[in-house]
Design a protein around this motif. Structure first.
Motif, PDB file in Angstrom:
ATOM      1  N   SER A 126       0.848  -1.188   0.000  1.00  0.00           N
ATOM      2  CA  SER A 126       0.000   0.000   0.000  1.00  0.00           C
ATOM      3  C   SER A 126       0.890   1.246   0.000  1.00  0.00           C
ATOM      4  CB  SER A 126      -0.900   0.006   1.233  1.00  0.00           C
ATOM      5  OG  SER A 126      -1.482   1.271   1.440  1.00  0.00           O
ATOM      6  N   PRO A 127       0.439   2.343  -0.605  1.00  0.00           N
ATOM      7  CA  PRO A 127       1.218   3.588  -0.537  1.00  0.00           C
ATOM      8  C   PRO A 127       1.419   4.071   0.894  1.00  0.00           C
ATOM      9  CG  PRO A 127      -0.460   3.748  -2.243  1.00  0.00           C
ATOM     10  CD  PRO A 127      -0.744   2.488  -1.468  1.00  0.00           C
ATOM     11  N   SER A 128       0.547   3.664   1.796  1.00  0.00           N
ATOM     12  CA  SER A 128       0.658   4.101   3.188  1.00  0.00           C
ATOM     13  C   SER A 128       1.903   3.553   3.871  1.00  0.00           C
ATOM     14  CB  SER A 128      -0.584   3.682   3.982  1.00  0.00           C
ATOM     15  OG  SER A 128      -0.682   2.272   4.053  1.00  0.00           O
ATOM     16  N   GLU A 129       2.529   2.516   3.277  1.00  0.00           N
ATOM     17  CA  GLU A 129       3.740   1.945   3.854  1.00  0.00           C
ATOM     18  C   GLU A 129       4.999   2.704   3.437  1.00  0.00           C
ATOM     19  OE1 GLU A 129       2.262  -2.692   4.325  1.00  0.00           O
ATOM     20  OE2 GLU A 129       3.519  -2.156   2.615  1.00  0.00           O
ATOM     21  N   VAL A 144       7.325  11.237   4.403  1.00  0.00           N
ATOM     22  CA  VAL A 144       8.172  12.341   3.945  1.00  0.00           C
ATOM     23  C   VAL A 144       8.377  12.257   2.441  1.00  0.00           C
ATOM     24  CG1 VAL A 144      10.478  13.353   4.075  1.00  0.00           C
ATOM     25  CG2 VAL A 144       9.330  12.600   6.168  1.00  0.00           C
ATOM     26  N   LEU A 145       8.526  11.026   1.931  1.00  0.00           N
ATOM     27  CA  LEU A 145       8.734  10.835   0.500  1.00  0.00           C
ATOM     28  C   LEU A 145       7.479  11.182  -0.291  1.00  0.00           C
ATOM     29  CD1 LEU A 145      10.789   7.526   0.519  1.00  0.00           C
ATOM     30  CD2 LEU A 145      11.610   9.868   0.321  1.00  0.00           C
ATOM     31  N   GLN A 146       6.313  10.984   0.322  1.00  0.00           N
ATOM     32  CA  GLN A 146       5.077  11.366  -0.355  1.00  0.00           C
ATOM     33  C   GLN A 146       5.044  12.875  -0.586  1.00  0.00           C
ATOM     34  OE1 GLN A 146       1.463  10.016   1.473  1.00  0.00           O
ATOM     35  NE2 GLN A 146       0.206  10.702  -0.218  1.00  0.00           N
ATOM     36  N   ILE A 168       3.258   6.045  -7.695  1.00  0.00           N
ATOM     37  CA  ILE A 168       3.254   5.253  -6.461  1.00  0.00           C
ATOM     38  C   ILE A 168       2.145   5.706  -5.526  1.00  0.00           C
ATOM     39  CG2 ILE A 168       4.537   4.854  -4.301  1.00  0.00           C
ATOM     40  CD1 ILE A 168       7.096   4.788  -6.014  1.00  0.00           C
ATOM     41  N   PHE A 169       1.954   7.015  -5.418  1.00  0.00           N
ATOM     42  CA  PHE A 169       0.988   7.531  -4.450  1.00  0.00           C
ATOM     43  C   PHE A 169      -0.425   7.630  -5.009  1.00  0.00           C
ATOM     44  CE2 PHE A 169       5.178   8.869  -2.981  1.00  0.00           C
ATOM     45  CZ  PHE A 169       5.153   8.316  -1.709  1.00  0.00           C
ATOM     46  N   ASN A 170      -0.600   7.221  -6.264  1.00  0.00           N
ATOM     47  CA  ASN A 170      -1.938   7.077  -6.855  1.00  0.00           C
ATOM     48  C   ASN A 170      -2.316   5.608  -7.013  1.00  0.00           C
ATOM     49  OD1 ASN A 170      -2.425   9.874  -7.204  1.00  0.00           O
ATOM     50  ND2 ASN A 170      -1.078   9.875  -8.997  1.00  0.00           N
TER      51      ASN A 170
END
Length: 208
Positions: free
Chosen positions: A90-93, A97-99, A147-149
């Motif tokens: 999951s993107p939550s992992e 900070v990178l997001q 990655i974050f989508n």
């Protein structure tokens, strides 16, 4: 069992040093497809499936971004086992900070950073820096956003085998599953190759 592994973002097949993985005769180390404007992990997954004729009988996996794309491959091709090497479900992992930094991807001069990495590497001979210098800057920029989508594991019901460095600051170590390498960081496929290779061999041996 034939197994296909993908590298991480800004990396290539050198992420799996041959000295550690060459004895796995059913293992294919894939390069990223030449970038053609893909904007999602799903689109990249479809390219990998087409270029490597990925079928449901194979095991797929990868390091970091490669593991995330492998999950997308498994959803599309019906692979029953996915190997995540310092990767995420999951993107939550991913480190938050990178997001925040990912939002700057469009404004970051990746080619300039790559050129700087090349100059630094003239004195250090780092394979990591060499891989980053070789990477397609447009692909790196697009995947930083993608990655974050990404929807993550979502409805995939196959087996997910995870190995992770306990000291990984890029993708945070899973708390409830997987094998943790006590002194491992984010690049365990390189820094702890024999351990990761044994993990790959063990997980694929159990797949009928």
């Amino acid at each position: 069992m034939k197994t296909l592994l993908l590298p991480g973002l800004g990396a290539d097949a050198a992420m799996y040093p041959s000295r550690d993985y060459s004895h796995l005769d059913q293992l294919v180390i894939a390069e990223w497809p030449a970038y053609k404007g893909e904007k999602s992990l799903t689109a990249v997954a479809r390219r990998v499936i087409d270029e490597h004729a990925v079928g449901p009988e194979m095991v797929v996996g990868g390091a970091s971004l490669g593991g995330m794309v492998a999950l997308e491959i498994a959803k599309i091709a019906g692979n029953r086992t996915v190997l995540l090497i310092g990767s995420a479900t999951s993107p939550s992992e991913v480190n938050p900070v990178l997001q925040k930094v990912s939002h700057l991807a469009d404004y970051t001069p990746i080619r300039m950073v790559q050129a700087l990495a090349g100059k630094i590497n003239d004195h250090h001979g780092s394979e990591l820096l060499a891989m980053f210098e070789r990477a397609d800057s447009h692909f790196v920029t697009a995947m930083c956003r993608a990655i974050f989508n990404w929807e993550g594991r979502a409805d995939y019901r196959g087996a997910v085998c995870r190995i992770h460095g306990r000291k990984d600051k890029v993708i945070l170590p899973p708390k409830d599953d997987g094998k943790l390498i006590a002194d491992g960081g984010h690049l365990i496929s390189m820094t702890h190759g024999p351990i990761v290779a044994a993990f790959v061999e063990r997980c694929t041996a159990n797949v009928a």
